[in-house]
Each structure stands twice: as C-alpha cells, then as structure tokens.
Enzyme design. Structure first.
Site, PDB file in Angstrom:
ATOM      1  N   SER A 111       1.097   3.893  -0.514  1.00 39.39           N
ATOM      2  CA  SER A 111       0.140   2.795  -0.320  1.00 39.39           C
ATOM      3  C   SER A 111      -1.012   3.318   0.512  1.00 39.39           C
ATOM      4  CB  SER A 111       0.821   1.648   0.438  1.00 39.39           C
ATOM      5  OG  SER A 111      -0.137   0.740   0.934  1.00 39.39           O
ATOM      6  N   TYR A 138       6.331  -0.940   7.405  1.00 39.11           N
ATOM      7  CA  TYR A 138       5.952  -0.621   6.025  1.00 39.11           C
ATOM      8  C   TYR A 138       4.944   0.526   6.009  1.00 39.11           C
ATOM      9  CZ  TYR A 138       3.799  -1.345   1.388  1.00 39.11           C
ATOM     10  OH  TYR A 138       3.299  -1.178   0.114  1.00 39.11           O
TER      11      TYR A 138
END
Ligand SMILES: NC(=O)c1ccc[n+]([C@@H]2O[C@H](COP(=O)([O-])OP(=O)(O)OC[C@H]3O[C@@H](n4cnc5c(N)ncnc54)[C@H](OP(=O)(O)O)[C@@H]3O)[C@@H](O)[C@H]2O)c1
Length: 260
Positions: free
Chosen positions: A137, A150
């Site tokens: 990401s 995350y």
C-alpha cells in the site's frame, strides 16, 4: 502486447472480491490456471473459473489448506500473488487504541500470510523460475495516512519483497511489490467497512465521503483506482514481459504520493 502467461499456474490470496478477484479474472483471461483463496467463496469467485479454496489465511493452518490444495490441483506454481490484506482488525483508531491483539491480527494477515504462503510455494517457484507479486500500500510510504499497525505491516511487506528478490533472484524467481493508493473496493464502499467507519467518525454521509476522496487525498488524476487497473499491473509484473524487473515497489495511486 502479449503477456505469454497462457498455461501458467497461479495462486492468488484474498480472491473473493476487490483486487484479488480482479486479479483472478485477469489471469484467467490470459489463460492461467488459478487457485484463489479467501474465507468466503463468493458467487463471483465461483463464476471466475478459478479453483476456490476457503481458508483463513491469517493462520498457518489456513495457509497449509490453501497450499496443499494448490500444489495438488495445479501440479506446481509459476505465479504467486500475495494480495490478502487489510482485514477485520484494521480500524480508524490511533496508536494508544491499538492493543497487542490488533497488532498481532494485522501482522498475521498483512505480513505473515505472505511469509507462510511464499515459503510453501518457493520450491515450486524455484523449479519453474516463477514470479511473485506482493500487494502492499502507499501507506508504507505515507504511514501517517492510515492505521499505525497496518502501515507498519505494509512497510514490512515491501521490505520482505526486496529481501526475497535478492535471495531468490539468482535462482530465477522475481519478486515485486505493488503499492496501490485508494482502490474502489469494499474497504471503502462497504458502509460497515473501514471507509464507512471513517465517514461516520467525520460525521459525513458515506456517499459524499466517497465522492470527496480524490480531493481529500490529493489524487492528481481526480479519481480513485479501479481493481482491474491494479490487476493489470500485477499481471504485467508476473509476466516475462517484465522479465528484468525485480525487487521494485510499483505505486499505482493516481499521483497521490508527491515525492520521488
Ligand atoms: N482498497 C484500497 O484502497 C487498498 C489500498 C492499498 C492497498 N490495498 C491492499 O490491497 C489488497 C486487497 O484489498 P481489497 O481492497 O481488494 O480488499 P477487500 O475488498 O476487503 O478484499 C480482501 C480480500 O481478502 C479476503 N480476506 C480478508 N481476510 C481474510 C482472511 N483472514 N483469510 C483469508 N482471506 C481473507 C477477503 O475475503 P473474506 O473476507 O471472505 O475472507 C477478500 O477476498 C490488500 O492487501 C489491501 O491491504 C487496498
């Protein structure tokens, strides 16, 4: 351009919807035989033509179920897409509200699933001079933009990709990372998902929040990325057309990241 993936075999994790499902569909369109795994076998995954495996990939047992089935059904693995990620434990909360259980759950799904799946696939990938794509990401480059565990897990996943590319490149295995910005999937669209919760916290209407994402995130193209666009990049990187690309992190974010 012909990708030349016809008759290859692939494993795709997180395959029931979103980017994983789009990747399954893209690879099948290219003539690849695919095993796709998620906890839920959705009608879309069933329809795709992939061999679907129901498994919780945050556990070593779930990964064993997937890899035993994949090796038995496919006879060997040419292509691996470690796409599964985010997951139920990712909440829009800060560091002090993220306990050990949440850190462990987020690392299990976003990092250790890829570690375990790749470990099981590597003998076959080495034998077949295969290729791996890990889906990270842009949060690994913009860690302040998302939930702390995350972002950290995705940064670790990008580092893992580089390590694997170095260790196994001399034995014919390429490993790349794809780092999307905002992609139109359930993460954002589901009113009970991460995007719905962020909208609720901001006191915003969910639909209006979604419409405002390109401006709020500074997306240069003015729109979010479609899952099939991420899938196309993944298919390219898996293919021999990208035969000298390895150990690299490929951002697909409509220009969200402003630095080099
Ligand atoms: N969407 C974005 O904006 C965005 C941005 C950057 C990076 N990413 C990354 O892109 C990847 C794909 O995300 P997405 O947007 O397509 O998300 P998604 O729509 O939520 O899909 C996630 C997939 O993973 C599966 N999954 C979740 N938990 C699982 C578990 N414990 N075991 C097995 N499968 C599990 C889900 O199926 P089940 O729930 O049925 O198991 C689903 O198939 C993730 O790594 C995510 O971090 C997404």
């Amino acid at each position: 351009m012909k990708l030349g993936l016809d008759s290859k075999t692939a494993v795709v994790t997180g395959a029931s919807r979103g980017t994983g499902l789009a990747t399954v569909q893209t690879l099948i369109d290219e003539g690849v035989r695919v095993v796709g795994a998620a906890r839920t076998i959705t009608p879309d995954l069933e329809k795709s033509g992939a061999i679907a495996v129901a498994a919780d990939l945050s556990t070593s047992g779930g990964v064993s179920t997937l890899m035993d089935t994949a090796l038995a059904e496919l006879g060997g693995i040419d292509l691996l897409v470690n796409n599964v990620g985010a997951g139920d434990a990712v909440e829009p909360v800060g560091f002090l509200d993220t306990g050990d259980a949440e850190w462990a759950a987020i690392f299990d799904l976003n990092l250790l699933s890829a570690v375990r799946v790749t470990r099981a696939a590597l003998p076959s990938l080495i034998e077949r001079r295969g290729s791996v794509v890990n889906v990270s990401s842009i949060n690994s480059r913009l860690p302040a933009a998302g939930p702390v565990a995350y972002s950290a897990a995705k940064a670790a996943l990008a580092a893992l990709g580089k390590s694997l590319a170095e260790e196994f490149g001399p034995r014919g295995v390429r490993v790349n990372t794809v780092s999307p910005g905002v992609v139109r999937t359930a993460i954002w669209d589901d009113p009970d998902g991460f995007g719905g919760k962020v909208a609720a916290l901001a006191g915003a209407d969910h639909a209006a929040f979604l419409e405002g994402i390109p401006a709020a995130f500074g997306i240069t193209t003015g729109r979010i990325t479609e899952p099939r666009e991420v899938a196309a990049l993944i298919a390219f990187l898996l293919s021999e057309v990208a035969g000298n690309i390895t150990g690299a992190d490929h951002v697909i974010d409509g220009g969200t990241v402003k630095t080099l």
